[in-house]
Design a protein around this motif. Sequence first.
Motif, PDB file in Angstrom:
ATOM      1  N   GLY A  69     -12.578   5.466 -10.100  1.00 52.99           N
ATOM      2  CA  GLY A  69     -11.805   6.849  -9.896  1.00 52.99           C
ATOM      3  C   GLY A  69     -10.247   6.221  -9.673  1.00 52.99           C
ATOM      4  O   GLY A  69      -9.831   5.326 -10.234  1.00 52.99           O
ATOM      5  N   TRP A  70      -9.675   7.141  -8.853  1.00 53.64           N
ATOM      6  CA  TRP A  70      -8.231   7.151  -8.605  1.00 53.64           C
ATOM      7  C   TRP A  70      -7.876   6.205  -7.673  1.00 53.64           C
ATOM      8  O   TRP A  70      -6.864   5.608  -7.458  1.00 53.64           O
ATOM      9  CB  TRP A  70      -7.632   8.207  -8.500  1.00 53.64           C
ATOM     10  N   LEU A  71      -8.754   5.927  -6.747  1.00 50.95           N
ATOM     11  CA  LEU A  71      -8.500   4.994  -5.328  1.00 50.95           C
ATOM     12  C   LEU A  71      -8.149   3.665  -5.681  1.00 50.95           C
ATOM     13  O   LEU A  71      -7.207   3.156  -4.974  1.00 50.95           O
ATOM     14  CB  LEU A  71      -9.695   5.273  -4.626  1.00 50.95           C
ATOM     15  N   PRO A  72      -8.704   2.933  -6.478  1.00 51.04           N
ATOM     16  CA  PRO A  72      -8.426   1.408  -6.767  1.00 51.04           C
ATOM     17  C   PRO A  72      -6.936   1.701  -7.284  1.00 51.04           C
ATOM     18  O   PRO A  72      -6.157   0.548  -7.116  1.00 51.04           O
ATOM     19  CB  PRO A  72      -9.388   0.922  -7.796  1.00 51.04           C
ATOM     20  N   GLY A  73      -6.642   2.325  -8.003  1.00 52.14           N
ATOM     21  CA  GLY A  73      -5.336   2.438  -8.813  1.00 52.14           C
ATOM     22  C   GLY A  73      -4.017   2.657  -7.809  1.00 52.14           C
ATOM     23  O   GLY A  73      -3.333   2.089  -7.667  1.00 52.14           O
ATOM     24  N   LEU A  74      -4.502   3.696  -6.818  1.00 51.23           N
ATOM     25  CA  LEU A  74      -3.618   3.714  -5.777  1.00 51.23           C
ATOM     26  C   LEU A  74      -3.221   2.591  -4.804  1.00 51.23           C
ATOM     27  O   LEU A  74      -2.547   2.531  -4.361  1.00 51.23           O
ATOM     28  CB  LEU A  74      -3.918   4.920  -4.954  1.00 51.23           C
ATOM     29  N   VAL A  75      -4.534   1.936  -4.725  1.00 53.77           N
ATOM     30  CA  VAL A  75      -4.512   0.715  -3.654  1.00 53.77           C
ATOM     31  C   VAL A  75      -3.512  -0.089  -4.159  1.00 53.77           C
ATOM     32  O   VAL A  75      -2.746  -1.075  -3.515  1.00 53.77           O
ATOM     33  CB  VAL A  75      -5.799   0.392  -3.316  1.00 53.77           C
ATOM     34  N   HIS A  76      -3.857  -0.409  -5.586  1.00 50.43           N
ATOM     35  CA  HIS A  76      -2.872  -1.621  -6.329  1.00 50.43           C
ATOM     36  C   HIS A  76      -1.461  -1.257  -6.291  1.00 50.43           C
ATOM     37  O   HIS A  76      -0.616  -1.960  -6.216  1.00 50.43           O
ATOM     38  CB  HIS A  76      -3.360  -1.792  -7.669  1.00 50.43           C
ATOM     39  N   LEU A  77      -1.220   0.273  -6.451  1.00 54.59           N
ATOM     40  CA  LEU A  77       0.053   0.594  -6.449  1.00 54.59           C
ATOM     41  C   LEU A  77       0.712   0.327  -5.149  1.00 54.59           C
ATOM     42  O   LEU A  77       2.036  -0.260  -5.051  1.00 54.59           O
ATOM     43  CB  LEU A  77       0.370   2.208  -6.779  1.00 54.59           C
ATOM     44  N   ALA A  78       0.101   0.573  -3.991  1.00 55.69           N
ATOM     45  CA  ALA A  78       0.590   0.224  -2.752  1.00 55.69           C
ATOM     46  C   ALA A  78       0.626  -0.942  -2.287  1.00 55.69           C
ATOM     47  O   ALA A  78       1.679  -1.220  -1.601  1.00 55.69           O
ATOM     48  CB  ALA A  78      -0.391   1.244  -1.759  1.00 55.69           C
ATOM     49  N   LEU A  79      -0.014  -2.018  -2.701  1.00 55.47           N
ATOM     50  CA  LEU A  79       0.135  -3.208  -2.416  1.00 55.47           C
ATOM     51  C   LEU A  79       0.649  -4.188  -3.563  1.00 55.47           C
ATOM     52  O   LEU A  79       1.051  -5.342  -3.019  1.00 55.47           O
ATOM     53  CB  LEU A  79      -1.494  -3.827  -2.426  1.00 55.47           C
ATOM     54  N   PHE A  80       1.151  -3.473  -4.364  1.00 53.98           N
ATOM     55  CA  PHE A  80       1.920  -4.435  -5.546  1.00 53.98           C
ATOM     56  C   PHE A  80       3.189  -5.013  -5.147  1.00 53.98           C
ATOM     57  O   PHE A  80       3.366  -6.158  -4.972  1.00 53.98           O
ATOM     58  CB  PHE A  80       2.275  -3.493  -6.950  1.00 53.98           C
ATOM     59  N   LEU A  81       4.077  -4.233  -4.564  1.00 55.91           N
ATOM     60  CA  LEU A  81       5.446  -4.775  -3.875  1.00 55.91           C
ATOM     61  C   LEU A  81       5.345  -5.585  -2.733  1.00 55.91           C
ATOM     62  O   LEU A  81       5.933  -6.837  -2.880  1.00 55.91           O
ATOM     63  CB  LEU A  81       6.131  -3.452  -3.524  1.00 55.91           C
ATOM     64  N   PRO A  82       4.396  -5.454  -1.739  1.00 53.62           N
ATOM     65  CA  PRO A  82       4.176  -6.649  -0.942  1.00 53.62           C
ATOM     66  C   PRO A  82       3.528  -7.818  -1.339  1.00 53.62           C
ATOM     67  O   PRO A  82       4.175  -8.876  -0.940  1.00 53.62           O
ATOM     68  CB  PRO A  82       3.450  -5.828   0.350  1.00 53.62           C
ATOM     69  N   SER A  83       2.807  -7.850  -2.328  1.00 52.20           N
ATOM     70  CA  SER A  83       2.151  -8.909  -2.749  1.00 52.20           C
ATOM     71  C   SER A  83       3.164  -9.621  -3.654  1.00 52.20           C
ATOM     72  O   SER A  83       3.292 -10.909  -3.539  1.00 52.20           O
ATOM     73  CB  SER A  83       1.000  -8.498  -3.605  1.00 52.20           C
ATOM     74  N   LEU A  84       4.058  -8.974  -4.231  1.00 54.62           N
ATOM     75  CA  LEU A  84       4.992  -9.727  -5.046  1.00 54.62           C
ATOM     76  C   LEU A  84       6.040 -10.136  -4.262  1.00 54.62           C
ATOM     77  O   LEU A  84       6.575 -11.324  -4.438  1.00 54.62           O
ATOM     78  CB  LEU A  84       5.653  -8.551  -6.171  1.00 54.62           C
ATOM     79  N   ALA A  85       6.422  -9.492  -3.314  1.00 53.38           N
ATOM     80  CA  ALA A  85       7.407 -10.067  -2.389  1.00 53.38           C
ATOM     81  C   ALA A  85       6.927 -11.404  -1.613  1.00 53.38           C
ATOM     82  O   ALA A  85       7.838 -12.333  -1.528  1.00 53.38           O
ATOM     83  CB  ALA A  85       7.803  -9.095  -1.051  1.00 53.38           C
TER      84      ALA A  85
END
Length: 133
Positions: A69-85
């Motif tokens: 559904g939409w939940l994994p996409g939302l989680v990836h979006l929320a964790l993208f910047l801190p993971s990259l940083a």
Amino acid sequence: MTFQESVGSCFRQYATFTGRASRSEFWWFWVFTLLVDVAAFIVSATLIGGSVTAVGGADGMSWFVATQGWLPGLVHLALFLPSLAVAIRRLHDVGRSGWWFLILFVPFGFFVLLFWWVQPSERMANRFGPPPA
């Protein structure tokens, strides 16, 4: 650095690409990200309308495909910047520029990054700052 300290540090420095991140901070946040991704996938596939579908193959075998559904996409979006940083700060900790992260987009570049990410921290201050506590 403990699991909770690492996750807290990464979220406090949500989009901070300067400074250094210790090996433990990077890997504990990686474990946190993996656990949250798995949890989001399971919740989405079982509770929020995702489904598991049998897909017939040409050879008579059936493959099962889980749709999210939409939940994994939302989680990836929320964790993208801190993971990259934290990945870039980890490169800084071993004396590499954050621009080396772009090597991920060439074949086998991930293995080069993995090699650098598992290296011990530089003990002295480098051009990116003092060693992490």
